[in-house]
Design an enzyme around this catalytic site. Structure first.
Site, short mmCIF file in Angstrom:
data_model
loop_
_atom_site.label_atom_id
_atom_site.label_comp_id
_atom_site.label_asym_id
_atom_site.label_seq_id
_atom_site.Cartn_x
_atom_site.Cartn_y
_atom_site.Cartn_z
N HIS A 1 7.39 -19.48 -22.63
CA HIS A 1 7.89 -19.49 -24.02
C HIS A 1 9.18 -20.27 -24.12
O HIS A 1 10.25 -19.69 -24.09
CB HIS A 1 8.11 -18.06 -24.50
CG HIS A 1 8.17 -17.92 -25.98
ND1 HIS A 1 9.34 -17.94 -26.69
CD2 HIS A 1 7.18 -17.76 -26.89
CE1 HIS A 1 9.09 -17.78 -27.98
NE2 HIS A 1 7.78 -17.65 -28.12
N PHE A 2 9.21 -21.45 -24.32
CA PHE A 2 8.17 -22.45 -24.26
C PHE A 2 8.54 -23.40 -23.13
O PHE A 2 9.71 -23.78 -23.05
CB PHE A 2 8.11 -23.25 -25.57
CG PHE A 2 7.78 -22.43 -26.78
CD1 PHE A 2 6.48 -21.99 -26.99
CD2 PHE A 2 8.75 -22.10 -27.69
CE1 PHE A 2 6.16 -21.25 -28.12
CE2 PHE A 2 8.43 -21.36 -28.82
CZ PHE A 2 7.14 -20.93 -29.04
#
Length: 144
Positions: free
Chosen positions: A50-51
């Site tokens: 993420h991410f």
């Protein structure tokens, strides 16, 4: 100087790695208010997905940090020692800015209402002076 260390917080709430988000408590008024910190580091598991390439702390982690913080002033009241605080509801949740590795998340929760074993807290999370998230939370104190 901290009022409570992470180790002392773990004596109050049951959360542990990888879902323990309080590094230090800077202010605590039992039944009323808490101010604490969470240091956001690149080493956290969540940043693997993420991410990739642009790590962002998920909003649900910020809300969880506010919930953990908000349960502490309730559990530090006389008669609630050794019990567990549960998040019973969320209202007016807003995310205003992303939180990234290197940020220090300052979490403030004011208990605005309490009746027996339930309470309502107003949580706010900041990075520096910028508010990054806010939520009204309902807490239930369970019997252990």
């Amino acid at each position: 100087m901290s009022v409570l260390t992470a180790q002392e917080v773990m004596e109050i709430i049951p959360n542990r790695f990888p879902i323990f988000f309080i590094d230090a408590v800077d202010e605590l008024i039992p039944g009323k208010r808490i101010v604490c910190r969470k240091n956001v580091t690149i080493n956290e598991h969540v940043f693997q997905g993420h991410f990739p390439g642009e790590p962002v702390l998920p909003g649900v982690y910020i809300v969880e940090a506010m919930a953990q913080a908000g349960s502490i002033p309730l559990l530090k009241q006389e008669g609630f020692e050794g019990k567990t605080g549960y998040l019973g509801g969320l209202n007016k949740v807003k995310f205003r800015q992303k939180v990234v590795p290197g940020d220090v998340l300052r979490i403030e929760v004011d208990i605005i209402k309490q009746k027996k074993n339930a309470g309502i807290g107003r949580g706010r999370a900041f990075v520096g002076d910028k508010k990054v998230a806010e939520a009204d939370m309902t807490f239930i104190i369970g019997a252990n």
